[in-house]
Design a protein around this motif. Structure first.
Motif, PDB file in Angstrom:
ATOM      1  N   VAL A 102      -3.185  -3.098  -6.239  1.00  0.00           N
ATOM      2  CA  VAL A 102      -2.384  -4.019  -4.820  1.00  0.00           C
ATOM      3  C   VAL A 102      -4.090  -3.553  -3.872  1.00  0.00           C
ATOM      4  O   VAL A 102      -3.810  -4.503  -2.707  1.00  0.00           O
ATOM      5  CB  VAL A 102      -2.043  -2.205  -4.139  1.00  0.00           C
ATOM      6  CG1 VAL A 102      -1.749  -2.341  -2.175  1.00  0.00           C
ATOM      7  CG2 VAL A 102      -0.120  -1.709  -4.735  1.00  0.00           C
ATOM      8  N   LEU A 103      -4.822  -3.422  -4.223  1.00  0.00           N
ATOM      9  CA  LEU A 103      -6.251  -3.253  -2.999  1.00  0.00           C
ATOM     10  C   LEU A 103      -6.880  -4.916  -3.681  1.00  0.00           C
ATOM     11  O   LEU A 103      -7.423  -5.465  -2.448  1.00  0.00           O
ATOM     12  CB  LEU A 103      -7.563  -2.478  -3.582  1.00  0.00           C
ATOM     13  CG  LEU A 103      -7.291  -0.868  -3.502  1.00  0.00           C
ATOM     14  CD1 LEU A 103      -7.888  -0.453  -4.141  1.00  0.00           C
ATOM     15  CD2 LEU A 103      -6.827  -0.852  -2.017  1.00  0.00           C
ATOM     16  N   LEU A 111     -10.652  -1.410   2.476  1.00  0.00           N
ATOM     17  CA  LEU A 111     -10.377  -2.199   0.912  1.00  0.00           C
ATOM     18  C   LEU A 111     -11.828  -1.169   0.417  1.00  0.00           C
ATOM     19  O   LEU A 111     -11.406  -0.567  -0.904  1.00  0.00           O
ATOM     20  CB  LEU A 111     -10.028  -2.974   1.161  1.00  0.00           C
ATOM     21  CG  LEU A 111      -8.966  -4.164   1.745  1.00  0.00           C
ATOM     22  CD1 LEU A 111      -8.629  -5.131   1.528  1.00  0.00           C
ATOM     23  CD2 LEU A 111      -7.434  -2.195   1.506  1.00  0.00           C
ATOM     24  N   LYS A 156       0.866  -1.166  -0.170  1.00  0.00           N
ATOM     25  CA  LYS A 156      -0.015  -0.055   0.237  1.00  0.00           C
ATOM     26  C   LYS A 156       0.734   1.483   0.076  1.00  0.00           C
ATOM     27  O   LYS A 156       0.374   2.248  -0.886  1.00  0.00           O
ATOM     28  CB  LYS A 156      -0.730   0.085   1.397  1.00  0.00           C
ATOM     29  CG  LYS A 156      -1.962  -0.899   1.189  1.00  0.00           C
ATOM     30  CD  LYS A 156      -2.871  -0.914   1.925  1.00  0.00           C
ATOM     31  CE  LYS A 156      -4.049  -2.057   2.353  1.00  0.00           C
ATOM     32  NZ  LYS A 156      -4.690  -1.984   3.850  1.00  0.00           N
ATOM     33  N   ALA A 184      -4.549  -6.975  -1.539  1.00  0.00           N
ATOM     34  CA  ALA A 184      -4.458  -6.998  -0.505  1.00  0.00           C
ATOM     35  C   ALA A 184      -5.787  -7.641   0.822  1.00  0.00           C
ATOM     36  O   ALA A 184      -5.904  -8.223   1.611  1.00  0.00           O
ATOM     37  CB  ALA A 184      -4.486  -5.590   0.575  1.00  0.00           C
ATOM     38  N   ASN A 220      -3.157   1.041  -7.835  1.00  0.00           N
ATOM     39  CA  ASN A 220      -3.913   1.129  -6.373  1.00  0.00           C
ATOM     40  C   ASN A 220      -5.362  -0.201  -6.693  1.00  0.00           C
ATOM     41  O   ASN A 220      -4.976  -0.979  -5.690  1.00  0.00           O
ATOM     42  CB  ASN A 220      -4.633   2.102  -6.573  1.00  0.00           C
ATOM     43  CG  ASN A 220      -4.472   4.331  -6.441  1.00  0.00           C
ATOM     44  OD1 ASN A 220      -3.358   3.487  -4.902  1.00  0.00           O
ATOM     45  ND2 ASN A 220      -4.399   4.578  -5.858  1.00  0.00           N
ATOM     46  N   MET A 275      -4.806   5.646  -0.130  1.00  0.00           N
ATOM     47  CA  MET A 275      -4.387   4.125   0.037  1.00  0.00           C
ATOM     48  C   MET A 275      -3.235   4.713   1.543  1.00  0.00           C
ATOM     49  O   MET A 275      -2.702   3.224   1.644  1.00  0.00           O
ATOM     50  CB  MET A 275      -3.618   4.323  -1.927  1.00  0.00           C
ATOM     51  CG  MET A 275      -2.983   2.892  -2.106  1.00  0.00           C
ATOM     52  SD  MET A 275      -3.469   1.899  -1.197  1.00  0.00           S
ATOM     53  CE  MET A 275      -4.515   1.673  -2.749  1.00  0.00           C
ATOM     54  N   GLU A 320      -5.003   3.558   4.461  1.00  0.00           N
ATOM     55  CA  GLU A 320      -5.415   1.718   4.557  1.00  0.00           C
ATOM     56  C   GLU A 320      -3.248   1.719   4.460  1.00  0.00           C
ATOM     57  O   GLU A 320      -3.604   0.737   5.381  1.00  0.00           O
ATOM     58  CB  GLU A 320      -5.291   1.586   2.756  1.00  0.00           C
ATOM     59  CG  GLU A 320      -6.970   1.246   2.268  1.00  0.00           C
ATOM     60  CD  GLU A 320      -7.874   0.751   3.808  1.00  0.00           C
ATOM     61  OE1 GLU A 320      -7.036  -0.495   3.872  1.00  0.00           O
ATOM     62  OE2 GLU A 320      -7.900   0.928   5.171  1.00  0.00           O
ATOM     63  N   GLY A 321      -2.518   2.429   4.127  1.00  0.00           N
ATOM     64  CA  GLY A 321      -1.171   1.406   4.447  1.00  0.00           C
ATOM     65  C   GLY A 321      -0.634   1.728   6.164  1.00  0.00           C
ATOM     66  O   GLY A 321      -0.741   1.061   6.937  1.00  0.00           O
TER      67      GLY A 321
END
Length: 316
Positions: free
Chosen positions: A123-124, A177, A29, A127, A120, A41, A44-45
């Motif tokens: 990664v989402l 997410l 993230k 994740a 993004n 993002m 979220e990290g």
């Protein structure tokens, strides 16, 4: 003999799975946030990083709570897990929710130019898969002991906070997410980067609600909660079954840890018993109670006349 709750056997596995997932997700993230400039993002990290720290604290708390009793702590250190669970709730609120709301507000005030959202989305997706796996393991462990009880009822009576904290964290992470993905998409669809900041604030609001719920449950455990009513009823029945016990005045319990219970029993003994017979009866009852209810770590049985116990109870 009754076995110890199954949730206590799986909670370590659940925490380790969540820790591994969150560490990997946090790195991904932050990399995506640096490439795309996405506020949600980055939020979220931070969320995943806070969750990773929380799992480390829970593992530390479980390790500390396993220490045996000593002179300073004759009932052991099991309730230290409850302290660290409360710290986790505070961190979720102060760091997770606080940073999310702050970052979102900053992004609304000073929106950054839009960049390609592809990183993004990738990664989402990764994740969500990792977080979903951790959530499934936490859910499976929780359902193993929930039985036919409702979700909230099972959480309220649970004495092992590690299991439901990870479940709450993972549920909030999955919701975050979804919101982050929606924020990134809407920002590009409507060409307004401020929407991404609004998504960050929404993620912070979810974390705040989760933190308050966890703090409430952890506070109750930290102060001290009674044992399950079923355990209390079985203890009363076992004592009442003794022929030379004429009445069970009260059974008072408190959890000194997830798998340990202190019980204080007031019972009216047969007046014809000698002191030696009473001592032998108490020893026999203690052994029988521990054999039937393994979580009874400390048992105190007090011979007390029925009428005196009523007066004591009314007098506080």
């Amino acid at each position: 003999m009754r076995a110890l709750p199954a949730e206590l056997k799986e909670s370590n596995l659940v925490i380790f799975a969540a820790l591994a997932a969150n560490l990997g997700i946090a790195v991904a993230k932050f990399v995506a946030a640096a490439i795309t400039g996405s506020s949600s993002m980055l939020t979220e990290g931070v969320h995943s990083l806070v969750d990773s720290g929380n799992q480390v604290l829970l593992l530390y708390g479980k390790h500390r709570s396993d220490r045996p009793p000593d002179a300073a702590h004759p009932f052991g250190y099991a309730r230290e897990l409850y302290f660290w669970s409360f710290v986790v709730a505070i961190l979720i609120f102060a760091v997770g929710a606080g940073v999310s709301v702050y970052e979102g507000w900053q992004h609304i005030r000073e929106p950054e130019p839009l960049r390609s959202p592809l990183a993004n989305y990738l990664v989402l997706a990764i994740a969500f898969a990792l977080e979903g796996t951790s959530w499934f393991l936490a859910l499976r462990a929780f359902n193993a002991v929930r039985g036919d009880q409702g979700w909230w009822q099972a959480i309220r009576i649970s004495k092992d906070p590690a299991g439901f904290i990870v479940l709450f964290e993972d549920s909030a992470a999955l919701a975050g997410l979804v919101i982050a993905g929606a924020g990134v998409w809407a920002s590009h669809a409507f060409e307004d980067p401020r929407i991404d900041g609004v998504a960050s604030i929404a993620i912070g609001a979810i974390l705040g609600v989760v933190a308050v719920l966890l703090a409430r449950e952890s506070k109750g455990l930290l102060i001290g909660e009674r044992a399950d009513p079923g355990v209390i009823a079985r203890v009363r029945a076992l004592v009442d079954a003794e022929p030379r016990i004429t009445a069970v005045n009260h059974v008072r319990t408190i959890h000194t840890g997830p798998t340990s219970i202190f019980v204080a029993i007031s019972a009216d003994f047969d007046d014809a018993m000698t002191m030696g017979e009473g001592e032998a009866l108490i020893e026999r009852m203690e052994a029988h109670l521990k054999a039937q209810e393994p979580m009874l770590s400390s048992i105190y049985i007090r011979p007390e006349r029925r009428e005196d116990a009523v007066v004591t109870a009314l007098g506080g």
